[in-house]
Design a protein around this motif. Sequence first.
Motif, PDB file in Angstrom:
ATOM      1  N   ALA A 107      29.032   0.506  11.056  1.00 21.83           N
ATOM      2  CA  ALA A 107      28.898   1.950  11.217  1.00 21.83           C
ATOM      3  C   ALA A 107      29.428   2.638   9.954  1.00 21.83           C
ATOM      4  O   ALA A 107      30.369   2.163   9.323  1.00 21.83           O
ATOM      5  CB  ALA A 107      29.694   2.408  12.428  1.00 21.83           C
ATOM      6  N   CYS A 108      28.831   3.761   9.591  1.00 26.29           N
ATOM      7  CA  CYS A 108      29.296   4.474   8.408  1.00 26.29           C
ATOM      8  C   CYS A 108      30.619   5.190   8.718  1.00 26.29           C
ATOM      9  O   CYS A 108      30.727   5.921   9.700  1.00 26.29           O
ATOM     10  CB  CYS A 108      28.252   5.490   7.940  1.00 26.29           C
ATOM     11  SG  CYS A 108      28.778   6.283   6.394  1.00 26.29           S
ATOM     12  N   PRO A 109      31.641   4.980   7.853  1.00 23.54           N
ATOM     13  CA  PRO A 109      32.942   5.623   8.080  1.00 23.54           C
ATOM     14  C   PRO A 109      32.908   7.137   7.871  1.00 23.54           C
ATOM     15  O   PRO A 109      33.840   7.827   8.261  1.00 23.54           O
ATOM     16  CB  PRO A 109      33.851   4.964   7.026  1.00 23.54           C
ATOM     17  CG  PRO A 109      33.129   3.738   6.574  1.00 23.54           C
ATOM     18  CD  PRO A 109      31.667   4.055   6.700  1.00 23.54           C
ATOM     19  N   ASN A 112      30.438  12.647   8.917  1.00 24.40           N
ATOM     20  CA  ASN A 112      29.336  13.609   8.726  1.00 24.40           C
ATOM     21  C   ASN A 112      28.013  12.945   8.410  1.00 24.40           C
ATOM     22  O   ASN A 112      27.005  13.624   8.211  1.00 24.40           O
ATOM     23  CB  ASN A 112      29.677  14.571   7.582  1.00 24.40           C
ATOM     24  CG  ASN A 112      30.871  15.430   7.926  1.00 24.40           C
ATOM     25  OD1 ASN A 112      31.025  15.842   9.082  1.00 24.40           O
ATOM     26  ND2 ASN A 112      31.731  15.671   6.952  1.00 24.40           N
ATOM     27  N   CYS A 113      28.020  11.625   8.313  1.00 23.39           N
ATOM     28  CA  CYS A 113      26.795  10.916   7.913  1.00 23.39           C
ATOM     29  C   CYS A 113      25.737  11.013   9.016  1.00 23.39           C
ATOM     30  O   CYS A 113      26.046  10.888  10.201  1.00 23.39           O
ATOM     31  CB  CYS A 113      27.140   9.451   7.637  1.00 23.39           C
ATOM     32  SG  CYS A 113      25.703   8.473   7.188  1.00 23.39           S
ATOM     33  N   ILE A 114      24.505  11.221   8.596  1.00 25.10           N
ATOM     34  CA  ILE A 114      23.397  11.352   9.544  1.00 25.10           C
ATOM     35  C   ILE A 114      23.271  10.117  10.436  1.00 25.10           C
ATOM     36  O   ILE A 114      22.868  10.195  11.592  1.00 25.10           O
ATOM     37  CB  ILE A 114      22.070  11.626   8.777  1.00 25.10           C
ATOM     38  CG1 ILE A 114      20.907  11.913   9.736  1.00 25.10           C
ATOM     39  CG2 ILE A 114      21.690  10.494   7.856  1.00 25.10           C
ATOM     40  CD1 ILE A 114      20.917  13.317  10.260  1.00 25.10           C
ATOM     41  N   SER A 115      23.689   8.949   9.877  1.00 27.89           N
ATOM     42  CA  SER A 115      23.550   7.708  10.653  1.00 27.89           C
ATOM     43  C   SER A 115      24.481   7.689  11.869  1.00 27.89           C
ATOM     44  O   SER A 115      24.309   6.885  12.781  1.00 27.89           O
ATOM     45  CB  SER A 115      23.815   6.478   9.770  1.00 27.89           C
ATOM     46  OG  SER A 115      25.181   6.396   9.435  1.00 27.89           O
ATOM     47  N   ASN A 116      25.474   8.585  11.872  1.00 23.10           N
ATOM     48  CA  ASN A 116      26.343   8.683  13.040  1.00 23.10           C
ATOM     49  C   ASN A 116      25.827   9.709  14.059  1.00 23.10           C
ATOM     50  O   ASN A 116      26.376   9.821  15.146  1.00 23.10           O
ATOM     51  CB  ASN A 116      27.769   9.046  12.616  1.00 23.10           C
ATOM     52  CG  ASN A 116      28.469   7.883  11.940  1.00 23.10           C
ATOM     53  OD1 ASN A 116      28.425   6.756  12.442  1.00 23.10           O
ATOM     54  ND2 ASN A 116      29.095   8.137  10.804  1.00 23.10           N
ATOM     55  N   LYS A 136      27.763   0.814  -0.187  1.00 24.92           N
ATOM     56  CA  LYS A 136      27.259   2.179  -0.340  1.00 24.92           C
ATOM     57  C   LYS A 136      26.282   2.475   0.787  1.00 24.92           C
ATOM     58  O   LYS A 136      25.270   1.778   0.947  1.00 24.92           O
ATOM     59  CB  LYS A 136      26.572   2.321  -1.694  1.00 24.92           C
ATOM     60  CG  LYS A 136      26.126   3.728  -1.983  1.00 24.92           C
ATOM     61  CD  LYS A 136      25.529   3.825  -3.380  1.00 24.92           C
ATOM     62  CE  LYS A 136      25.079   5.244  -3.653  1.00 24.92           C
ATOM     63  NZ  LYS A 136      24.301   5.330  -4.897  1.00 24.92           N
ATOM     64  N   CYS A 137      26.575   3.522   1.542  1.00 22.43           N
ATOM     65  CA  CYS A 137      25.719   3.867   2.679  1.00 22.43           C
ATOM     66  C   CYS A 137      24.358   4.340   2.184  1.00 22.43           C
ATOM     67  O   CYS A 137      24.261   5.182   1.291  1.00 22.43           O
ATOM     68  CB  CYS A 137      26.382   4.944   3.523  1.00 22.43           C
ATOM     69  SG  CYS A 137      25.342   5.513   4.890  1.00 22.43           S
ATOM     70  N   HIS A 138      23.315   3.797   2.769  1.00 22.11           N
ATOM     71  CA  HIS A 138      21.946   4.144   2.408  1.00 22.11           C
ATOM     72  C   HIS A 138      21.634   5.603   2.737  1.00 22.11           C
ATOM     73  O   HIS A 138      20.814   6.235   2.079  1.00 22.11           O
ATOM     74  CB  HIS A 138      20.998   3.222   3.182  1.00 22.11           C
ATOM     75  CG  HIS A 138      19.563   3.415   2.859  1.00 22.11           C
ATOM     76  ND1 HIS A 138      19.028   3.015   1.661  1.00 22.11           N
ATOM     77  CD2 HIS A 138      18.546   3.968   3.584  1.00 22.11           C
ATOM     78  CE1 HIS A 138      17.724   3.316   1.664  1.00 22.11           C
ATOM     79  NE2 HIS A 138      17.418   3.887   2.797  1.00 22.11           N
TER      80      HIS A 138
HETATM   81 ZN    ZN Z   1      26.757   7.173   5.596  1.00 26.75          ZN
END
Ligand code: ZN
Length: 153
Positions: A107-109, A112-116, A136-138
């Motif tokens: 999971a992205c830490p 605010n990341c859209i993936s969450n 690095k998050c895509h």
């Molecule tokens: Zn992210």
Amino acid sequence: MPQHKLQVEAIAHGTVIDHIPAGMGIRILKFFQLSNQDHPITVGLNLRSKHQGKKDIIKVEDTVFDVTQANQLALFAKDATINVIDDYEVVEKYRVTLPDAIDSVLACPNSNCISNEEPVNTKFHIGESASGVILKCHYCEKSFNQRLFTELN
Ligand code: ZN
Ligand code: CTP
């Protein structure tokens, strides 16, 4: 050659993850939820190793990891060796290699990341820097040190 006993009992069929840095065995078990399946698992922690000083080892019976899964272990143990055991013999042995990317497992830490927010498959691009492995998050393109993912919580 003198007969010597294994520090952790031999298995008949399955996979031995060997040469894990001491301390990472528990994290690997927890992170990959290895014990959630039904297979017998034996673990050795802080074992004496010829090459490493101390190492951890994980033996998962009746299970063969595919190369993608095995290479995800490199985040925790870049020098791990995967041994596939069949009828008590090592039939395949390879070193894990750091993958270029890791899909769907982390999971992205960045909260605010859209993936969450959206139901997407996470993806991290893997690179190496002086401070270690960087993911690095895509989606949000933020970079995180590998330690952020492999710390116990
Ligand atoms: Zn992210
Ligand atoms: N092993 C096992 N069950 C078997 C055979 C091997 O659990 N039936 C384990 C051994 O304990 C070892 C690993 O699988 O941790 C690899 O076995 P082997 O190649 O025989 O050991 P080494 O030569 O010491 O491996 P390496 O050179 O990779 O250190």
